[in-house]
Design a protein around this motif. Structure first.
Motif, short mmCIF file in Angstrom:
data_model
loop_
_atom_site.label_atom_id
_atom_site.label_comp_id
_atom_site.label_asym_id
_atom_site.label_seq_id
_atom_site.Cartn_x
_atom_site.Cartn_y
_atom_site.Cartn_z
N SER A 120 0.84 -1.21 0.00
CA SER A 120 0.00 0.00 0.00
C SER A 120 0.87 1.26 0.00
O SER A 120 0.59 2.25 -0.70
CB SER A 120 -0.92 0.00 1.22
OG SER A 120 -1.77 -1.12 1.17
N SER A 121 1.94 1.26 0.81
CA SER A 121 2.81 2.44 0.87
C SER A 121 3.52 2.68 -0.45
O SER A 121 3.73 3.83 -0.87
CB SER A 121 3.83 2.29 2.01
OG SER A 121 4.62 1.12 1.79
N ARG A 122 3.90 1.60 -1.13
CA ARG A 122 4.56 1.75 -2.44
C ARG A 122 3.61 2.36 -3.47
O ARG A 122 3.98 3.25 -4.24
CB ARG A 122 5.06 0.40 -2.93
CG ARG A 122 6.27 -0.11 -2.15
CD ARG A 122 6.66 -1.49 -2.63
NE ARG A 122 7.76 -2.04 -1.83
CZ ARG A 122 8.24 -3.26 -1.97
NH1 ARG A 122 7.71 -4.08 -2.88
NH2 ARG A 122 9.23 -3.68 -1.22
N LEU A 123 2.38 1.88 -3.46
CA LEU A 123 1.40 2.42 -4.40
C LEU A 123 1.14 3.90 -4.14
O LEU A 123 1.03 4.73 -5.04
CB LEU A 123 0.09 1.63 -4.29
CG LEU A 123 0.13 0.20 -4.86
CD1 LEU A 123 -1.16 -0.52 -4.52
CD2 LEU A 123 0.33 0.22 -6.38
N LEU A 124 1.08 4.22 -2.83
CA LEU A 124 0.83 5.61 -2.46
C LEU A 124 2.01 6.50 -2.90
O LEU A 124 1.82 7.63 -3.40
CB LEU A 124 0.65 5.70 -0.94
CG LEU A 124 0.33 7.09 -0.39
CD1 LEU A 124 -0.99 7.61 -0.96
CD2 LEU A 124 0.25 7.06 1.14
N ALA A 125 3.24 5.98 -2.74
CA ALA A 125 4.42 6.75 -3.16
C ALA A 125 4.40 6.99 -4.67
O ALA A 125 4.73 8.10 -5.15
CB ALA A 125 5.68 6.01 -2.74
N LEU A 126 4.01 5.96 -5.41
CA LEU A 126 3.95 6.13 -6.87
C LEU A 126 2.91 7.16 -7.27
O LEU A 126 3.13 7.99 -8.17
CB LEU A 126 3.62 4.77 -7.52
CG LEU A 126 4.76 3.74 -7.50
CD1 LEU A 126 4.24 2.40 -8.03
CD2 LEU A 126 5.94 4.20 -8.37
N VAL A 127 1.77 7.12 -6.58
CA VAL A 127 0.72 8.10 -6.90
C VAL A 127 1.21 9.52 -6.62
O VAL A 127 0.99 10.45 -7.40
CB VAL A 127 -0.55 7.78 -6.06
CG1 VAL A 127 -1.57 8.92 -6.18
CG2 VAL A 127 -1.16 6.49 -6.53
N VAL A 128 1.91 9.67 -5.46
CA VAL A 128 2.42 11.01 -5.10
C VAL A 128 3.45 11.47 -6.13
O VAL A 128 3.47 12.65 -6.54
CB VAL A 128 3.05 10.96 -3.68
CG1 VAL A 128 3.80 12.27 -3.40
CG2 VAL A 128 1.97 10.72 -2.64
N LEU A 129 4.33 10.55 -6.56
CA LEU A 129 5.35 10.91 -7.54
C LEU A 129 4.70 11.35 -8.86
O LEU A 129 5.09 12.37 -9.47
CB LEU A 129 6.30 9.74 -7.79
CG LEU A 129 7.33 9.48 -6.70
CD1 LEU A 129 8.10 8.18 -7.01
CD2 LEU A 129 8.32 10.64 -6.58
N PHE A 130 3.69 10.57 -9.31
CA PHE A 130 3.01 10.95 -10.55
C PHE A 130 2.34 12.31 -10.41
O PHE A 130 2.35 13.14 -11.32
CB PHE A 130 1.95 9.89 -10.92
CG PHE A 130 2.55 8.67 -11.57
CD1 PHE A 130 3.34 8.80 -12.74
CD2 PHE A 130 2.34 7.42 -11.04
CE1 PHE A 130 3.87 7.67 -13.34
CE2 PHE A 130 2.89 6.30 -11.64
CZ PHE A 130 3.65 6.41 -12.79
N VAL B 162 3.32 14.78 -8.36
CA VAL B 162 4.35 15.81 -8.35
C VAL B 162 4.86 16.09 -9.77
O VAL B 162 5.01 17.24 -10.19
CB VAL B 162 5.52 15.39 -7.42
CG1 VAL B 162 6.70 16.36 -7.58
CG2 VAL B 162 5.05 15.38 -5.99
N PHE B 163 5.14 14.98 -10.53
CA PHE B 163 5.60 15.15 -11.90
C PHE B 163 4.54 15.86 -12.75
O PHE B 163 4.85 16.70 -13.59
CB PHE B 163 5.92 13.80 -12.53
CG PHE B 163 7.28 13.28 -12.12
CD1 PHE B 163 8.44 14.03 -12.35
CD2 PHE B 163 7.40 12.05 -11.52
CE1 PHE B 163 9.67 13.53 -11.97
CE2 PHE B 163 8.63 11.54 -11.16
CZ PHE B 163 9.79 12.29 -11.37
N GLY B 164 3.31 15.55 -12.50
CA GLY B 164 2.23 16.22 -13.27
C GLY B 164 2.20 17.69 -12.99
O GLY B 164 2.00 18.51 -13.90
N VAL B 165 2.39 18.07 -11.76
CA VAL B 165 2.37 19.50 -11.39
C VAL B 165 3.53 20.23 -12.02
O VAL B 165 3.41 21.33 -12.58
CB VAL B 165 2.41 19.66 -9.85
CG1 VAL B 165 2.60 21.12 -9.47
CG2 VAL B 165 1.13 19.11 -9.24
N ILE B 166 4.75 19.58 -11.95
CA ILE B 166 5.95 20.21 -12.52
C ILE B 166 5.78 20.40 -14.04
O ILE B 166 6.09 21.44 -14.62
CB ILE B 166 7.18 19.38 -12.21
CG1 ILE B 166 7.44 19.40 -10.66
CG2 ILE B 166 8.40 19.89 -12.97
CD1 ILE B 166 8.54 18.49 -10.22
N ILE B 167 5.32 19.34 -14.69
CA ILE B 167 5.16 19.41 -16.14
C ILE B 167 4.12 20.47 -16.51
O ILE B 167 4.25 21.22 -17.48
CB ILE B 167 4.74 18.03 -16.69
CG1 ILE B 167 5.93 17.06 -16.52
CG2 ILE B 167 4.33 18.12 -18.16
CD1 ILE B 167 5.58 15.62 -16.84
#
Length: 202
Positions: A180-190, A192-197
């Motif tokens: 669950s924590s790994r999935l949550l980390a991936l969602v957060v990363l996506f 963050v990348f979406g915001v930056i882009i």
């Protein structure tokens, strides 16, 4: 002249059994029966008169009747390794016409008129002593007793899964939490990348 055969019936016939513990008076009964059609005089004797109390120790048994004689063993320190040498003798004879003076009757009796039966005394182990003895034996043979080991092993086998179940459950819970924590980390990363882009595109 041959000795007369005993006319009285004795129950028991050969042994007087005394069951412990012997810290108190132990009583056993001796039944004397007169199956004849004549009255019979009797007297009970022992090789250890100080150790026993007999009631009645003498008397007359009417024809066709019986009496119970109580033999009371006095308290003593019991030694299971010591065999009892105590004996009892039941002496009897047909009662004469005049029985007013029984002491004189016995004194004047002829040897051929007297009948006797002998009994030996047997001391049985107290029930309380048997139990510890059996327990000690059980302790001695316990290592060679398959049923005992099987029972204990069975208990251990049944306990092992019970103690492992909570561990398995907690391990599974940890694994689930890790995923669950790994999935949550991936969602957060996506995110963050979406915001930056998005900012770069603007």
């Amino acid at each position: 002249m041959a000795k007369a055969e005993q006319v009285l019936s004795l129950e028991p016939q050969h042994e007087l059994k005394f069951k412990g513990p012997f810290t108190d008076v132990v009583t056993t009964n001796l039944k004397l029966g007169n199956p004849t059609d004549r009255n019979v005089c009797f007297k009970v004797k022992t090789t250890a008169p100080r150790r026993y109390c007999v009631r009645p120790n003498s008397g007359i048994i009417d024809a066709g009747t019986s009496i119970n004689v109580s033999v009371m063993l006095q308290p003593f320190d019991y030694d299971p390794n010591e065999k009892s040498k105590h004996k009892f003798m039941v002496q009897s004879m047909f009662a004469p016409a005049d029985t007013s003076d029984m002491e004189a009757v016995w004194k004047e009796a002829k040897p051929e008129e007297l009948m006797d039966s002998k009994l030996r005394c047997v001391f049985e182990l107290p029930a309380e002593n048997d139990k510890p003895a059996r327990f000690r034996c059980a302790q001695t043979i316990l290592p060679d007793s398959p049923p005992k080991y099987q029972e204990e092993d069975g208990l251990r086998m049944r306990k092992v899964p019970q103690t492992n179940n909570p561990i398995s459950a907690s391990a599974a819970a940890v694994k689930d939490e890790g995923l669950s924590s790994r999935l949550l980390a991936l969602v957060v990363l996506f995110f963050v990348f979406g915001v930056i882009i998005g900012k770069i595109a603007l």
